[in-house]
Write an enzyme that holds these catalytic residues in place. Sequence first.
Site, short mmCIF file in Angstrom:
data_model
loop_
_atom_site.label_atom_id
_atom_site.label_comp_id
_atom_site.label_asym_id
_atom_site.label_seq_id
_atom_site.Cartn_x
_atom_site.Cartn_y
_atom_site.Cartn_z
N CYS A 114 -3.12 10.52 -50.58
CA CYS A 114 -4.22 10.30 -49.63
C CYS A 114 -4.44 8.81 -49.35
CB CYS A 114 -5.51 10.94 -50.14
SG CYS A 114 -5.33 12.70 -50.40
N HIS A 255 -11.13 7.82 -46.23
CA HIS A 255 -10.34 9.05 -46.34
C HIS A 255 -11.32 10.22 -46.38
CE1 HIS A 255 -7.95 12.25 -47.80
NE2 HIS A 255 -8.36 12.17 -49.04
N ASN A 285 -9.66 18.11 -45.65
CA ASN A 285 -8.97 16.94 -46.17
C ASN A 285 -7.50 17.00 -45.72
OD1 ASN A 285 -7.53 15.14 -47.76
ND2 ASN A 285 -8.64 15.65 -49.65
N1 ACO Z 1 -16.41 28.83 -54.05
C1 ACO Z 1 -17.34 29.26 -54.92
N2 ACO Z 1 -17.41 28.80 -56.17
C2 ACO Z 1 -16.53 27.88 -56.55
C3 ACO Z 1 -15.53 27.39 -55.69
C4 ACO Z 1 -15.49 27.90 -54.39
N3 ACO Z 1 -14.59 27.49 -53.49
N4 ACO Z 1 -14.79 26.47 -56.36
C5 ACO Z 1 -15.30 26.37 -57.60
N5 ACO Z 1 -16.35 27.24 -57.72
C6 ACO Z 1 -17.18 27.47 -58.88
C7 ACO Z 1 -16.50 27.12 -60.17
O1 ACO Z 1 -15.68 28.17 -60.64
C8 ACO Z 1 -17.67 26.85 -61.08
O2 ACO Z 1 -18.17 28.08 -61.50
P1 ACO Z 1 -18.62 28.28 -63.02
O3 ACO Z 1 -19.75 27.31 -63.22
O4 ACO Z 1 -19.02 29.71 -63.07
O5 ACO Z 1 -17.42 27.93 -63.83
C9 ACO Z 1 -18.69 26.22 -60.13
O6 ACO Z 1 -18.30 26.61 -58.82
C10 ACO Z 1 -18.74 24.74 -60.25
O7 ACO Z 1 -17.39 24.26 -60.19
P2 ACO Z 1 -17.06 22.75 -60.27
O8 ACO Z 1 -15.58 22.57 -60.21
O9 ACO Z 1 -17.81 22.15 -61.42
O10 ACO Z 1 -17.70 22.29 -58.89
P3 ACO Z 1 -18.10 20.86 -58.46
O11 ACO Z 1 -19.57 20.77 -58.33
O12 ACO Z 1 -17.40 19.80 -59.25
O13 ACO Z 1 -17.50 20.86 -56.98
C11 ACO Z 1 -15.62 19.92 -55.83
C12 ACO Z 1 -16.10 20.99 -56.79
C13 ACO Z 1 -16.28 20.16 -54.48
C14 ACO Z 1 -14.10 20.03 -55.69
C15 ACO Z 1 -16.04 18.53 -56.39
O14 ACO Z 1 -15.61 18.40 -57.73
C16 ACO Z 1 -15.48 17.42 -55.60
O15 ACO Z 1 -15.96 17.11 -54.53
N6 ACO Z 1 -14.47 16.72 -56.15
C17 ACO Z 1 -13.75 15.72 -55.43
C18 ACO Z 1 -12.40 16.25 -55.26
C19 ACO Z 1 -11.82 16.07 -53.90
O16 ACO Z 1 -12.46 15.71 -52.92
N7 ACO Z 1 -10.57 16.35 -53.87
C20 ACO Z 1 -9.84 16.27 -52.66
C21 ACO Z 1 -8.43 16.01 -52.96
S1 ACO Z 1 -8.25 14.51 -53.68
C22 ACO Z 1 -8.45 13.39 -52.55
O17 ACO Z 1 -8.28 13.58 -51.40
C23 ACO Z 1 -8.85 12.10 -53.06
#
Ligand code: ACO
Length: 330
Positions: A114, A255, A285
Amino acid sequence: MQNLGIAITGSGSATPATSLHNQRLTELVETSDEWITTRTGIRQRRLAQPTESLKSLASEASRQAIAASGIKAEEIDLILLATSTPDDLFGSACQIQAELGAIRAVAFDLTAACSGFIFGLVTAAQYIRTGVYQNVLLIGADILSRWVDWQDRRTCVLFGDGAGAVVLQASKCDRLLGFALKSDGTQNGCLNLPYQATPRELLPGVKVAQGTYQPIDMNGKEVYRFAAQKVPEIIDKALFQANLSVDQIDWLVLHQANQRILDTVAQRLNIPEHKVISNLAHYGNTSAASIPLALDEAVRQGKIKPNDIIATSGFGAGLTWGAAIFQWGR
Ligand code: ACO
């Protein structure tokens, strides 16, 4: 005297016509429009169909960028393709060169996930600053839908496909005001699209490792933490190099990973919301494509105007991150 400054003189972008709304993802995995929208800001993404390719999307974006810059394809000296998803592992840049009829251009791929567009921008700048090349086509393009596990709700809701391109030209006036790049391989495990080998014995005592790539694997929380901390730092560093202060920035083009990352970075830098370019609600993304796609849309909408100062930052797998400060136009 040779022109050794850099100007970004045109942009273009292309996305597949097929869009997938969050609601339809609920047919694939246990999720909801509400969960995806509130956690990421993404509402839909575009998906490349089997008839489309990285070459077709990248070539369309490139044609627009070349037309906007007012040069001819034959005048391009160098084509840099930032991608993690080439049509051919040997590289796709040469296929695009042929498609565009850029007969004089040297063409190669560059992989920094990215961050690819920012790493490509800085690479292109070195060729121009040293007087080696005058006209560079820089493309950021990815089709991550090829490598997403569509059963993994933690990742499949995040990504989309697309391409963006810009033309950089040698110029009397240097419009690339500052940049900074960073890598940290000790955190490589946060985000991977790994090759998995299956050992095969060719002859007694002679093995080869033939396998395939595994779907994207991500530690979302770690990636979030990394971006929220490192992106403001590196923008500050690039601003320092440019001898500019935050309030002199007209636009923040990050990004497009996640709206929460965009909001946090803007808050930490004290940049008001109206200066933040965001189009991830429509595209998700798109990896290396996301910055030039957002930039091109904002230029075509008349938001970004000649001489505006843009702070841009890419961040992602590697881990890699970088920032560039530039002034739009000739
Ligand atoms: N729908 C519903 N529930 C979900 C989903 C979904 N799509 N995905 C995860 N969950 C659930 C999980 O299973 C978890 O449930 P649990 O508590 O029962 O175990 C709960 O939601 C919380 O999951 P987390 O992974 O802790 O969620 P978080 O609040 O961290 O959000 C996210 C996840 C949105 C990916 C966040 O971590 C984030 O924004 N990270 C940045 C990553 C990113 O942007 N990556 C892009 C690629 S990398 C890049 O481009 C730089």
